[in-house]
Design an enzyme around this catalytic site. Structure first.
Site, PDB file in Angstrom:
ATOM      1  N   LYS A  22       0.844  -1.208   0.000  1.00 38.55           N
ATOM      2  CA  LYS A  22       0.000   0.000   0.000  1.00 38.55           C
ATOM      3  C   LYS A  22       0.875   1.254   0.000  1.00 38.55           C
ATOM      4  O   LYS A  22       0.633   2.186  -0.769  1.00 38.55           O
ATOM      5  CB  LYS A  22      -0.886   0.003   1.243  1.00 38.55           C
ATOM      6  CG  LYS A  22      -1.464   1.366   1.606  1.00 38.55           C
ATOM      7  CD  LYS A  22      -2.227   1.377   2.886  1.00 38.55           C
ATOM      8  CE  LYS A  22      -1.428   1.682   4.109  1.00 38.55           C
ATOM      9  NZ  LYS A  22      -1.215   3.097   4.423  1.00 38.55           N
ATOM     10  N   ASN A  23       1.921   1.260   0.827  1.00 38.65           N
ATOM     11  CA  ASN A  23       2.706   2.480   1.019  1.00 38.65           C
ATOM     12  C   ASN A  23       3.690   2.779  -0.092  1.00 38.65           C
ATOM     13  O   ASN A  23       4.372   3.800  -0.047  1.00 38.65           O
ATOM     14  CB  ASN A  23       3.406   2.450   2.382  1.00 38.65           C
ATOM     15  CG  ASN A  23       2.418   2.640   3.515  1.00 38.65           C
ATOM     16  OD1 ASN A  23       1.278   3.060   3.291  1.00 38.65           O
ATOM     17  ND2 ASN A  23       2.820   2.306   4.717  1.00 38.65           N
ATOM     18  N   ARG A  93      -2.900  10.386   4.426  1.00 40.45           N
ATOM     19  CA  ARG A  93      -1.532  10.927   4.498  1.00 40.45           C
ATOM     20  C   ARG A  93      -0.861  10.935   3.129  1.00 40.45           C
ATOM     21  O   ARG A  93      -0.173  11.884   2.780  1.00 40.45           O
ATOM     22  CB  ARG A  93      -0.714  10.081   5.486  1.00 40.45           C
ATOM     23  CG  ARG A  93       0.725  10.493   5.634  1.00 40.45           C
ATOM     24  CD  ARG A  93       0.883  11.773   6.355  1.00 40.45           C
ATOM     25  NE  ARG A  93       2.283  12.151   6.536  1.00 40.45           N
ATOM     26  CZ  ARG A  93       2.650  13.310   7.107  1.00 40.45           C
ATOM     27  NH1 ARG A  93       1.738  14.178   7.510  1.00 40.45           N
ATOM     28  NH2 ARG A  93       3.922  13.619   7.243  1.00 40.45           N
ATOM     29  N   CYS A 117      -3.580   8.391   9.634  1.00 38.04           N
ATOM     30  CA  CYS A 117      -3.985   7.721  10.874  1.00 38.04           C
ATOM     31  C   CYS A 117      -3.822   8.678  12.051  1.00 38.04           C
ATOM     32  O   CYS A 117      -2.871   9.437  12.135  1.00 38.04           O
ATOM     33  CB  CYS A 117      -3.133   6.480  11.097  1.00 38.04           C
ATOM     34  SG  CYS A 117      -3.608   5.144   9.994  1.00 38.04           S
ATOM     35  N   ARG A 122       0.910  14.879  12.423  1.00 43.63           N
ATOM     36  CA  ARG A 122       1.585  14.346  11.239  1.00 43.63           C
ATOM     37  C   ARG A 122       2.188  15.544  10.489  1.00 43.63           C
ATOM     38  O   ARG A 122       1.700  15.980   9.481  1.00 43.63           O
ATOM     39  CB  ARG A 122       0.596  13.584  10.348  1.00 43.63           C
ATOM     40  CG  ARG A 122      -0.151  12.443  11.003  1.00 43.63           C
ATOM     41  CD  ARG A 122       0.735  11.283  11.450  1.00 43.63           C
ATOM     42  NE  ARG A 122       1.406  10.584  10.373  1.00 43.63           N
ATOM     43  CZ  ARG A 122       0.869   9.550   9.723  1.00 43.63           C
ATOM     44  NH1 ARG A 122      -0.364   9.196   9.988  1.00 43.63           N
ATOM     45  NH2 ARG A 122       1.548   8.940   8.771  1.00 43.63           N
ATOM     46  N   PRO A 123       3.255  16.141  11.081  1.00 48.93           N
ATOM     47  CA  PRO A 123       3.820  17.372  10.494  1.00 48.93           C
ATOM     48  C   PRO A 123       4.402  17.148   9.094  1.00 48.93           C
ATOM     49  O   PRO A 123       4.705  16.014   8.728  1.00 48.93           O
ATOM     50  CB  PRO A 123       4.923  17.747  11.475  1.00 48.93           C
ATOM     51  CG  PRO A 123       5.277  16.481  12.164  1.00 48.93           C
ATOM     52  CD  PRO A 123       4.018  15.671  12.231  1.00 48.93           C
ATOM     53  N   ILE A 124       4.542  18.233   8.358  1.00 47.00           N
ATOM     54  CA  ILE A 124       5.102  18.122   7.000  1.00 47.00           C
ATOM     55  C   ILE A 124       6.232  19.130   6.774  1.00 47.00           C
ATOM     56  O   ILE A 124       6.570  19.452   5.628  1.00 47.00           O
ATOM     57  CB  ILE A 124       4.016  18.320   5.918  1.00 47.00           C
ATOM     58  CG1 ILE A 124       3.336  19.691   6.055  1.00 47.00           C
ATOM     59  CG2 ILE A 124       2.993  17.197   5.931  1.00 47.00           C
ATOM     60  CD1 ILE A 124       2.466  20.067   4.855  1.00 47.00           C
ATOM     61  N   GLN A 126       9.345  18.904   6.936  1.00 47.57           N
ATOM     62  CA  GLN A 126      10.489  18.416   6.149  1.00 47.57           C
ATOM     63  C   GLN A 126      10.153  18.418   4.654  1.00 47.57           C
ATOM     64  O   GLN A 126      11.007  18.691   3.823  1.00 47.57           O
ATOM     65  CB  GLN A 126      10.888  17.001   6.607  1.00 47.57           C
ATOM     66  CG  GLN A 126      11.380  16.930   8.035  1.00 47.57           C
ATOM     67  CD  GLN A 126      12.585  17.836   8.286  1.00 47.57           C
ATOM     68  OE1 GLN A 126      13.590  17.746   7.567  1.00 47.57           O
ATOM     69  NE2 GLN A 126      12.459  18.727   9.255  1.00 47.57           N
ATOM     70  N   ASP A 305       5.100   0.324  11.978  1.00 47.92           N
ATOM     71  CA  ASP A 305       3.789  -0.156  11.510  1.00 47.92           C
ATOM     72  C   ASP A 305       3.495  -1.577  11.961  1.00 47.92           C
ATOM     73  O   ASP A 305       2.419  -2.103  11.680  1.00 47.92           O
ATOM     74  CB  ASP A 305       3.708  -0.086   9.982  1.00 47.92           C
ATOM     75  CG  ASP A 305       3.628   1.343   9.503  1.00 47.92           C
ATOM     76  OD1 ASP A 305       3.802   1.585   8.300  1.00 47.92           O
ATOM     77  OD2 ASP A 305       3.421   2.234  10.351  1.00 47.92           O
ATOM     78  N   ILE A 327       9.074   6.381  16.842  1.00 46.63           N
ATOM     79  CA  ILE A 327       8.729   7.159  15.633  1.00 46.63           C
ATOM     80  C   ILE A 327       7.423   7.936  15.805  1.00 46.63           C
ATOM     81  O   ILE A 327       7.351   9.130  15.516  1.00 46.63           O
ATOM     82  CB  ILE A 327       8.671   6.236  14.399  1.00 46.63           C
ATOM     83  CG1 ILE A 327      10.088   5.685  14.156  1.00 46.63           C
ATOM     84  CG2 ILE A 327       8.132   6.960  13.177  1.00 46.63           C
ATOM     85  CD1 ILE A 327      10.268   4.861  12.934  1.00 46.63           C
ATOM     86  N   ARG A 396      -8.316  -0.014   4.947  1.00 44.61           N
ATOM     87  CA  ARG A 396      -7.438   0.963   4.269  1.00 44.61           C
ATOM     88  C   ARG A 396      -6.148   0.282   3.808  1.00 44.61           C
ATOM     89  O   ARG A 396      -5.536   0.704   2.843  1.00 44.61           O
ATOM     90  CB  ARG A 396      -7.049   2.100   5.229  1.00 44.61           C
ATOM     91  CG  ARG A 396      -8.167   3.012   5.603  1.00 44.61           C
ATOM     92  CD  ARG A 396      -7.682   4.154   6.457  1.00 44.61           C
ATOM     93  NE  ARG A 396      -6.669   4.955   5.735  1.00 44.61           N
ATOM     94  CZ  ARG A 396      -6.218   6.110   6.208  1.00 44.61           C
ATOM     95  NH1 ARG A 396      -6.645   6.562   7.375  1.00 44.61           N
ATOM     96  NH2 ARG A 396      -5.334   6.815   5.531  1.00 44.61           N
TER      97      ARG A 396
END
Ligand code: EPZ
Length: 418
Positions: A22-23, A93, A117, A122-124, A126, A305, A327, A396
């Site tokens: 999926k990822n 995400r 999730c 869930r910062p962005i 970077q 995960d 994490i 999902r």
């Protein structure tokens, strides 16, 4: 609302095929925005996040057709730059990858802050750091992210302040069509990063990863491609934890054992027999496993995960154990739901301490994708008939969960509630 009904206490036996990852399917799907041509993507998992990503592209003018059960054709030749489906974007995400590809193709992008999730922020920053260093202006405003190239983006040297799968992939996506060479230091090296790089190179890009440095030599355009997604390492490892909870003898086919090897050694150290052969791995466990203590870390170490599922499995071991989460410090919502089944788990700072527990049937609620998977692990090992609500989280990331578990002898049904 749909819910899962699981009759626990049955050993698992049989063979299942692991789906595509999926990822990596998600960033590969969004990466087709860079290619004004037909792309055929194989081994695509039929999970709701993939359908959501395809809907988002379709709403922007892409042509999307399922050629076979796991093969999809995507042609973004006539894509418009205006993003629609705000609600879908804000829930997933992976829609953050729209930032990199739309910036590269249209020099600007405006999307809702990507969701994901719900285990803490869930910062962005970077991602945005990379785009700014490439020459874009980034603005977060009213729940939206607006990014535009001041003139034209320019290749440059980027060092990420922390290892981030999403930021690594997003900056590669924004760089593949730029003149010159962009380097990304301190990059993530998860298999899904390499999957996206392989896809882009198959389409004519020039991206090389050496350790935690990526060299991205820009090309003028990319061409259509037929590409097969890597197997899903987290799905495979989730079935390791199911077997650890129930005991039995199962074979997973279509895996890439190299992606699993670090975690597989941990299962072996606990007493599980793990035998890999080509793209198959056979798992056997006939006695209660011994306990273990693990720490989550970026690939190639123990994946975050797998944390909730592994903690659930520890309940069924002789000694219990610990999972230290390094994490996503808020990834512990699964504990209260497992406690409904009688799990003896205590959280201290970022460590889940698990004691051997006799789990019994309960009605539980999935709080996110992997927390939901942990409840499935617990219910399979528990005595009696459990229910798991909020199945929308689980579907999902797990294709045909009921079909696969049933074919292994697990007693699981997907039912409709009132
Ligand atoms: C990807 O999320 C996966 N999601 C996650 O899987 C996975 O847990 C994660 O990588 C780590 O492997 C998808 O690929 C869709 P990160 P991502 O950027 O890219 C912090 C699942 O269950 N960070 O590698 O969002 C971040 O908060 C999902 O399939 C920043 O601080 O993860 C985290 O602590 C859950 N600033 C750490 O870095 C940033 O700009 C790693 O995050 C970006 C990240």
């Amino acid at each position: 609302m749909e819910y899962l009904q699981i009759e626990g206490g049955n050993r698992l036996r049989g063979e299942i095929r692991v789906s595509g990852m999926k990822n990596s399917a998600l960033p590969v799907i969004f990466a087709t925005v860079l290619i004004k041509d037909e792309c055929i993507i194989e081994n695509v998992p039929r999970v709701s996040d993939v359908f959501c990503a395809l809907d988002i592209l379709t709403s922007m003018g892409a042509r999307v057709e399922w050629c076979e059960k796991h093969t999809v054709l995507i042609d973004t030749s006539w894509l418009c730059g205006e993003v629609k489906e705000y609600e879908k974007i804000s829930k997933m995400r992976a829609s953050s990858y729209l930032m990199g590809v739309l910036l590269a193709r249209f020099d600007s992008v405006k999307i809702p802050m990507p969701g994901g999730c719900n285990f803490g922020g869930r910062p962005i920053e970077q991602h945005l750091k990379g785009f700014c260093l490439l020459g874009a202006e980034c603005l977060e405003n009213n729940g939206f992210v607006e990014i535009c190239a001041k003139k034209h983006l320019k290749s440059t040297k980027i060092t990420l302040d922390k290892i981030s799968v999403g930021a690594t992939i997003n900056i590669v996506l924004a760089s593949v069509l730029l003149d010159g060479v962009t380097t990304i230091d301190n990059c993530a090296i998860e298999p899904h990063v390499d999957d996206v790089i392989c896809f882009l190179n198959r389409a004519g890009a020039k991206v090389i990863r050496k350790g935690r440095r990526i060299y991205c030599e820009g090309v003028s355009s990319l061409h259509g491609v037929k590409y097969r997604i890597f197997p899903d390492m987290i799905e495979a490892l989730t079935y390791f934890t199911m077997l650890g909870a129930t005991g039995g003898d199962i074979t997973l086919t279509g895996v890439n054992y190299e992606h699993l090897s670090y975690s597989a050694i941990i299962f072996q150290s606990m007493g599980m027999c793990v035998d890999s052969y080509y793209d198959e791995v056979r798992l056997r466990a006939f006695d209660r496993l011994s306990g273990a203590r693990v720490v989550t870390a970026p690939y190639p170490f123990f994946p975050t995960d797998l944390h909730p599922q592994f903690a659930a499995m520890l309940c069924f071991t002789k000694d219990g154990g610990e999972v230290r989460e390094e994490i996503f410090p808020s990834r512990f919502a699964y504990i209260s739901e497992l406690e409904r089944m009688g799990a003896n788990i205590t959280k201290s700072n970022n460590v889940a301490r698990v004691l051997p527990s006799e789990l019994y049937a309960a009605s539980t609620y999935a709080t996110d994708l992997r927390a939901g998977a942990a409840l499935v692990v617990g219910a399979l090992g528990a005595s009696g008939q459990s229910t798991i609500n909020n199945v929308n989280y689980i579907v999902r990331g797990y294709e045909d969960l009921t079909g696969k578990i049933s074919s292994l002898g697990g007693k699981i049904k997907l039912l409709k509630g009132e």
